[in-house]
Design an enzyme around this catalytic site. Structure first.
Site, PDB file in Angstrom:
ATOM      1  N   SER A  52       0.808  -1.236   0.000  1.00 29.91           N
ATOM      2  CA  SER A  52       0.000   0.000   0.000  1.00 29.91           C
ATOM      3  C   SER A  52       0.835   1.277   0.000  1.00 29.91           C
ATOM      4  O   SER A  52       0.285   2.359  -0.215  1.00 29.91           O
ATOM      5  CB  SER A  52      -0.919   0.019   1.208  1.00 29.91           C
ATOM      6  N   LYS A  75       0.392   3.529  -2.900  1.00 27.35           N
ATOM      7  CA  LYS A  75      -0.849   4.274  -3.179  1.00 27.35           C
ATOM      8  C   LYS A  75      -0.663   5.783  -3.367  1.00 27.35           C
ATOM      9  O   LYS A  75      -1.200   6.344  -4.321  1.00 27.35           O
ATOM     10  CB  LYS A  75      -1.895   3.955  -2.096  1.00 27.35           C
ATOM     11  N   TYR A 101      -3.491  -3.529 -10.132  1.00 29.72           N
ATOM     12  CA  TYR A 101      -3.330  -3.079  -8.743  1.00 29.72           C
ATOM     13  C   TYR A 101      -2.458  -4.068  -7.955  1.00 29.72           C
ATOM     14  O   TYR A 101      -1.536  -3.679  -7.227  1.00 29.72           O
ATOM     15  CB  TYR A 101      -4.723  -2.915  -8.102  1.00 29.72           C
ATOM     16  N   TYR A 136      -4.694   4.655   7.788  1.00 31.46           N
ATOM     17  CA  TYR A 136      -5.956   3.924   7.952  1.00 31.46           C
ATOM     18  C   TYR A 136      -6.768   4.470   9.104  1.00 31.46           C
ATOM     19  O   TYR A 136      -6.827   5.659   9.325  1.00 31.46           O
ATOM     20  CB  TYR A 136      -5.693   2.421   8.090  1.00 31.46           C
ATOM     21  N   VAL A 148       1.170  -3.568   4.080  1.00 35.20           N
ATOM     22  CA  VAL A 148       1.093  -4.835   4.822  1.00 35.20           C
ATOM     23  C   VAL A 148       2.401  -5.624   4.872  1.00 35.20           C
ATOM     24  O   VAL A 148       2.534  -6.534   5.680  1.00 35.20           O
ATOM     25  CB  VAL A 148      -0.006  -5.787   4.290  1.00 35.20           C
TER      26      VAL A 148
HETATM   27  O1  DON Z   1      -4.769  -4.879  -1.289  1.00 30.52           O
HETATM   28  C1  DON Z   1      -4.032  -5.681  -0.754  1.00 30.52           C
HETATM   29  O2  DON Z   1      -4.487  -6.633  -0.183  1.00 30.52           O
HETATM   30  C2  DON Z   1      -2.520  -5.537  -0.722  1.00 30.52           C
HETATM   31  N1  DON Z   1      -1.930  -5.991  -1.888  1.00 30.52           N
HETATM   32  C3  DON Z   1      -2.079  -4.198  -0.336  1.00 30.52           C
HETATM   33  C4  DON Z   1      -2.661  -3.823   0.925  1.00 30.52           C
HETATM   34  C5  DON Z   1      -1.849  -3.053   1.831  1.00 30.52           C
HETATM   35  O3  DON Z   1      -0.648  -2.952   1.863  1.00 30.52           O
HETATM   36  C6  DON Z   1      -2.697  -2.454   2.833  1.00 30.52           C
HETATM   37  N2  DON Z   1      -1.938  -1.881   3.851  1.00 30.52           N
HETATM   38  N3  DON Z   1      -1.900  -1.911   4.969  1.00 30.52           N
END
Ligand code: DON
Length: 451
Positions: A63, A66, A188, A240, A258
């Site tokens: 993320s 983003k 994405y 978040y 993540v």
């Molecule tokens: O959308 C997802 O599940 C991941 N590829 C990215 C999410 C992410 O890093 C959210 N962050 N905390």
């Protein structure tokens, strides 16, 4: 060891013992990350890099991509079109929440998955490959080196990403996402699977903090207003559902992911990145949150804490009586200058002129320039820069003085005021001595004509 590195090393060594948090496992490939991995990197506005701990191991950006893809969409489509498609309000919910604006189906902001998927889809391209390539190239320009994809993580995301697919279908049903859902979601996922090192993230963060110019390569990656917008959305939505608490405690635009990546931007100071896989319940890296909280306090980085800079802007106010030009004059001229030289006011300023400094300078103009028409030398030789708004303020004040029949001479090495008025109601000079000499000549001419 330099003091910046020493701070990072101290934080690394102490926080390495923190054992809280869980490594994300909803994408199987991420679950294999070593919870002990912990690296920090900081890149200054002069492009100097400082780091501590594990900085070699690549990890997927997730993320943290983003805000950069948001910046790309803003650059391509402009703020109005992007705002029509993605909001800018904190959602107060988890990153993968199914929360869309009632009525329009517009996602809350580009930092949650729904908003990020729409943002990715907005990047103009001939086909999905081209779209991903444009995203990869943009992130690479932010990092200052060519980034690639971790194909294993990508496959793992594609295999397990049903929630994101569901989100995308919902948005298409609501009319807020157009195009092929599967292809958009794959782009994405690929964007999230771009591989970085913690030092890359620090350069990327520093580029946003530096108004869009990569401080290492010197390349402008995005326009300054785009960087400001990306930072603003990071400040309100980047962490978040703990974004509010983060802004209270750390006070810096930030974004987490993540895989344990976290960036924070201290505008005009530096970009910083942390990599540490164990996450708290909101999905933010535990050690990263503690490290940034400590660093923000230690170096007084909170955005809302702006201690007065208290630098002297107006360094000198004199007249041609005290500071004549030393040009050769006849005894008659000398007598006139001795009598009338006080009518040439010389105001000297220094440093960078933003609102506070310019207000100080304008106040000095009001205070020291007499009502009766005379001559004003504004010595800006040691002014390093004047921001656009303040330059307009200064231009307006000078125009008023010109209307009141003062004659104005501006001494500056750079054409600082050209952007607001070229020519303005003043005469430019390369040095203060030349400007004073010109005012003396004008004064003598006026004195002669009234004899
Ligand atoms: O959308 C997802 O599940 C991941 N590829 C990215 C999410 C992410 O890093 C959210 N962050 N905390």
């Amino acid at each position: 060891m330099d003091p910046v590195t020493a701070s990072l090393v101290e934080i690394h060594d102490r926080l390495g013992a923190v054992a809280d948090g869980e490594v994300a496992d909803y994408i199987p490939q991420l679950a294999s990350a070593d919870a002990r991995t912990f690296g920090l990197a900081l890149v200054s506005m002069s492009g100097h890099c400082y780091s501590a701990g594990d900085t070699d191991g690549p990890f997927t950006i997730q993320s943290v991509s983003k805000p950069f893809v948001y910046a790309l969409a803003l650059s391509e489509l402009g703020p109005a079109e992007v705002s029509r498609r993605v909001g800018a309000e904190p959602s107060g919910e988890a990153f993968n929440a199914i929360s869309l604006e009632p009525g329009t189906g517009r996602p809350a902001n580009p930092m949650v998955n729904a908003g990020a998927i729409v943002t990715t889809s907005l990047v103009p391209a001939a086909d999905p490959q081209d779209r991903f390539e444009r995203i990869r190239a943009c992130l690479s320009a932010f990092a200052g080196r060519s980034l690639d994809v971790d194909e294993d993580v990508y496959r793992s995301e594609v295999d397990t990403g049903d929630r994101n697919r569901a989100l995308a279908y919902l948005m298409r049903g609501a009319g807020s996402l157009s195009g092929d859902v599967d292809e958009t979601v794959r782009t994405y996922f690929r964007q999230c699977s771009i591989r970085v090192r913690v030092g890359d993230l620090a350069v990327m963060a520093a580029t946003l903090a530096n108004g869009g110019v990569n401080p290492v390569t010197g390349d402008r990656v995005i326009a300054e207003p785009v960087a400001v917008r990306a930072l603003a959305v990071m400040a309100t939505c980047g962490m978040y559902d703990t974004a509010g608490e983060w802004l209270l405690r750390v006070g810096l635009p930030a974004k987490s992911g993540v895989s344990g990546g976290l960036i924070a931007c201290s505008p005009a100071r530096f970009g910083i990145a942390v990599h540490s896989p164990p996450l708290d319940r909101a999905g933010n890296p535990v050690r990263g949150v503690i490290a940034l909280t400590e660093l923000s306090q230690r170096f007084a980085l909170h955005l809302m804490h702006q201690p007065g800079r208290h630098t002297a802007t107006v360094t000198d106010v004199t007249t041609a009586l005290d500071h004549p030009s030393y040009r050769a004059r006849t005894p008659g001229q000398r007598a006139v200058l001795d009598r009338e030289g006080h009518r040439i006011v010389v105001i000297r300023a220094q440093g960078m002129l933003e609102f506070t400094e310019t207000e100080h300078l304008l106040h000095a103009l009001r205070e020291f320039v007499p009502d009766a028409p005379g001559w004003i030398v504004l010595d800006l030789d040691r002014v390093t820069r004047i921001a656009v708004g303040p330059a307009a303020m200064l231009g307006a004040a000078l125009a008023d003085l010109a209307t009141a029949r003062h004659e104005l001479a501006i001494a500056a090495r750079e054409p600082l005021l050209d952007p607001i008025a070229d020519p303005g109601p003043w005469t430019p000079f390369r040095s203060c001595a030349e400007a004073v000499a010109w005012c003396e000549d004008r004064l003598l001419a006026v004195a002669r004509s009234s004899e």
